[in-house]
Each structure stands twice: as structure tokens, then as C-alpha cells.
Enzyme design. Structure first.
Site, PDB file in Angstrom:
ATOM      1  N   ASN A   9      50.129  12.967  48.164  1.00  0.00           N
ATOM      2  CA  ASN A   9      49.129  11.964  47.792  1.00  0.00           C
ATOM      3  C   ASN A   9      48.235  11.734  49.016  1.00  0.00           C
ATOM      4  OD1 ASN A   9      47.668   9.803  46.908  1.00  0.00           O
ATOM      5  ND2 ASN A   9      49.373   8.355  46.846  1.00  0.00           N
ATOM      6  N   LYS A  11      45.448  10.247  49.231  1.00  0.00           N
ATOM      7  CA  LYS A  11      44.739   8.955  49.212  1.00  0.00           C
ATOM      8  C   LYS A  11      43.272   9.147  49.636  1.00  0.00           C
ATOM      9  CE  LYS A  11      49.166   6.782  50.021  1.00  0.00           C
ATOM     10  NZ  LYS A  11      49.942   5.685  50.554  1.00  0.00           N
ATOM     11  N   HIS A  98      49.904   3.326  41.046  1.00  0.00           N
ATOM     12  CA  HIS A  98      50.243   3.268  42.472  1.00  0.00           C
ATOM     13  C   HIS A  98      50.070   1.832  42.977  1.00  0.00           C
ATOM     14  CE1 HIS A  98      50.236   3.928  46.763  1.00  0.00           C
ATOM     15  NE2 HIS A  98      50.829   5.083  46.518  1.00  0.00           N
ATOM     16  N   GLU A 100      48.987   0.627  45.645  1.00  0.00           N
ATOM     17  CA  GLU A 100      47.704   0.304  46.294  1.00  0.00           C
ATOM     18  C   GLU A 100      46.645  -0.030  45.249  1.00  0.00           C
ATOM     19  OE1 GLU A 100      47.509   3.821  48.692  1.00  0.00           O
ATOM     20  OE2 GLU A 100      49.138   3.034  49.939  1.00  0.00           O
ATOM     21  N   GLU A 170      58.542   3.741  44.139  1.00  0.00           N
ATOM     22  CA  GLU A 170      57.958   3.535  45.462  1.00  0.00           C
ATOM     23  C   GLU A 170      58.080   2.070  45.852  1.00  0.00           C
ATOM     24  OE1 GLU A 170      55.043   6.797  46.551  1.00  0.00           O
ATOM     25  OE2 GLU A 170      53.870   5.280  45.528  1.00  0.00           O
ATOM     26  N   GLY A 176      53.918   3.624  53.720  1.00  0.00           N
ATOM     27  CA  GLY A 176      53.082   3.658  54.922  1.00  0.00           C
ATOM     28  C   GLY A 176      53.602   2.776  56.048  1.00  0.00           C
ATOM     29  N   SER A 216      57.342   6.396  52.936  1.00  0.00           N
ATOM     30  CA  SER A 216      57.707   6.861  54.283  1.00  0.00           C
ATOM     31  C   SER A 216      58.689   8.037  54.295  1.00  0.00           C
ATOM     32  CB  SER A 216      58.261   5.697  55.122  1.00  0.00           C
ATOM     33  OG  SER A 216      57.255   4.720  55.292  1.00  0.00           O
ATOM     34  N   GLY A 237      52.869  10.365  51.153  1.00  0.00           N
ATOM     35  CA  GLY A 237      51.557   9.953  51.666  1.00  0.00           C
ATOM     36  C   GLY A 237      51.323  10.558  53.037  1.00  0.00           C
TER      37      GLY A 237
HETATM   38  P1  PGA Z   1      53.764   7.097  52.496  1.00  0.00           P
HETATM   39  O1  PGA Z   1      52.994   6.878  51.108  1.00  0.00           O
HETATM   40  O2  PGA Z   1      54.532   8.387  52.390  1.00  0.00           O
HETATM   41  O3  PGA Z   1      52.679   7.146  53.538  1.00  0.00           O
HETATM   42  O4  PGA Z   1      54.667   5.929  52.685  1.00  0.00           O
HETATM   43  C1  PGA Z   1      53.620   7.149  49.897  1.00  0.00           C
HETATM   44  C2  PGA Z   1      52.711   6.805  48.746  1.00  0.00           C
HETATM   45  O5  PGA Z   1      51.946   5.835  48.852  1.00  0.00           O
HETATM   46  O6  PGA Z   1      52.709   7.475  47.720  1.00  0.00           O
END
Ligand code: PGA
Length: 252
Positions: A9, A11, A98, A100, A170, A176, A216, A237
Site C-alpha cells: 500500500n 499510499k 482503510h 486513514e 489493521e 505507521g 508496521s 505500508g
Molecule cells: P504500515 O501501514 O505498514 O506503514 O504500518 C500499513 C497500512 O496502513 O496498510
């Protein structure tokens, strides 16, 4: 055996050059090093680069996913992208729900259900994200939250429609932040989700649906996470933005 899946992903990170060179380099490295893996690999670049990404990946086993769609079919929605538009350039998958988008774009369950319906209408596979916040986990409400998210969205789908889904658990506090859920925390939630699918859709679906972990994941924790019985891969991510790291995750 359930399908193992790894999704990058990206983003709102990579521009045109970064997107296309990552994909080309990734394909080269896989073939030069003769890398064998057992995963379905899906890359989710930003909207403007979906078409070129899909073209570069033609004839390979890799796939492209969009990061979002609008819930309406077409019309006066300035700046939005429809499922039909994606379909018209050959895109077959979309990430929905998601955290976000739930947080920054105020996408509530009712809107997500509309998005699901329009995605299904245009035959898009859906990578649907669920997960609790830090406060919700501290209050021990994570199971209730995830169940409710599924009940109000995905669980409105028929037995036939549900075959188009991947689920991504998630936990918001892990996205993140560098704080991964422990293997036990992740496995416990994945098992819980699988049981919800069992109760709603029966054994066949619950055995087959891929439930991915996200939050993460990196090249050092992926192997242990992916070896849990109900974790069928990951939505990645940050660590998907570095080719060698992502490659290690794919091979985990
Ligand atoms: P991350 O993001 O691996 O940076 O934690 C995962 C995601 O938002 O799908």
C-alpha cells in the site's frame, strides 16, 4: 490451502518515476535472482499511476489495486474516481475501509457499504480493512469494534459476493507507528474474524477467505506473523516502499 497474499500500500508516496522504476526493478530482481515465493503479490499505487502500473505488470502474476473508489456510479463529484473508471483501465482490485480514509475522509460504515456495493457491481475484488484504535484496545473493546465494522459493511454481502473479498485486520495503533501487534494479539483477532465468517457464511468461506494483517510489518517480523495459523499475509505500508525490504517480506 488458503491463498497467501502480500499487498504494497504505497499510499500518497510515490510519484510517476518512483512507481514505475520500483515495479520494473522488482520484476527484474525476481527474475534475475530466480526468486520463488508462494504469495499473491498486489501493488497499490496512487490513481494516476494505476494504468501504467497495470501495463508494466501485464503477463506477470502480479496485480494492481486502487486505494479507494467513490461510492457513486458517476456524476458531479469533482475530484472523485469511480469503480467504472477503474474497470475501464483494467483494474480488478480496490482497498476499502482503510483507517486513514475512515479518519481523514470521514468514511463511515454506511458509506463503506455503498462503496462495497458499487465495487461488486463492477466486479472488483475488495481488500477490506478493519481495526480498533489504541483507546478501544485499552478498553478491551477490540473484538466488539471489529465485529461491528464487519456487521455494518461486509456482512451485508451474499454468499456469492463474499468470494470477492480479502480482509485486512489493521489495528490503528500499529499503522505507521512501528508498534506491531504481537503474534498472539494478531492471531487471536484473526481467529475471531474467521469464526465470525464461519458463523455468517459457513465453513467453506471461512476456510478460504484470506485474512491479512497490517500495521508496521517489516522484514524482521513478517515471518513470525505470517506463520500464525490464521494470518494469510499482510498489507504493508512503509516497508513496501523499500524494494529489498518488500522482497524479504514477500519471501517470509
Ligand atoms: P504500515 O501501514 O505498514 O506503514 O504500518 C500499513 C497500512 O496502513 O496498510
Amino acid at each position: 490451502m488458503r491463498k497467501k497474499v502480500v499487498i504494497a500500500n504505497w499510499k500518497m508516496n510515490y510519484d510517476f518515476y518512483e512507481t514505475t522504476s520500483f515495479i520494473r526493478n522488482f520484476l527484474n530482481v525476481i527474475s534475475e535472482r530466480n526468486i520463488n515465493h508462494d504469495k499473491e503479490i498486489i501493488l497499490a499505487p496512487s490513481f494516476p499511476f494505476l494504468h501504467i502500473s497495470n501495463q508494466i505488470l501485464q503477463g506477470t502474476t502480479l496485480n494492481v489495486a486502487a486505494q479507494n473508489i467513490h461510492q457513486k456510479e458517476k456524476g458531479s463529484y469533482t475530484g472523485e474516481v469511480s469503480a467504472l473508471m477503474l474497470k475501464s483501465i483494467g483494474i480488478q482490485k480496490v482497498i476499502l475501509g482503510h483507517s486513514e480514509r475512515r479518519e481523514f475522509c470521514f468514511e463511515k460504515n454506511n458509506i463503506l457499504l455503498e462503496k462495497i456495493k458499487i465495487a461488486l457491481k463492477y466486479d472488483l475484488n475488495i481488500i477490506f480493512c478493519v481495526g480498533e484504535s489504541f483507546i478501544e484496545r485499552n478498553d478491551n473493546k477490540q473484538f466488539e469494534i471489529v465485529k461491528n465494522q464487519l456487521k455494518k459493511t461486509v456482512f451485508h454481502c451474499s454468499l456469492d459476493e463474499i468470494k470477492s473479498f480479502y480482509i485486512a485486520y489493521e489495528p490503528i495503533w500499529a499503522i505507521g507507528t512501528g508498534k506491531t501487534a504481537t503474534f498472539e494479539q494478531a492471531q487471536t483477532m484473526h481467529e475471531f474474524i474467521r469464526i465470525l465468517f464461519l458463523e455468517k457464511y459457513g465453513e467453506n468461506i471461512s476456510n478460504k477467505i484470506s485474512i491479512l494483517y497490517g500495521g508496521s510489518i517489516n522484514d524482521t517480523n513478517a515471518r513470525d506473523l505470517f506463520s500464525q495459523k490464521d494470518i494469510d499475509g499482510g498489507l504493508i505500508g512503509n516497508s513496501s516502499l523499500k524494494l529489498e525490504k518488500f522482497l524479504k517480506i514477500v519471501q517470509s
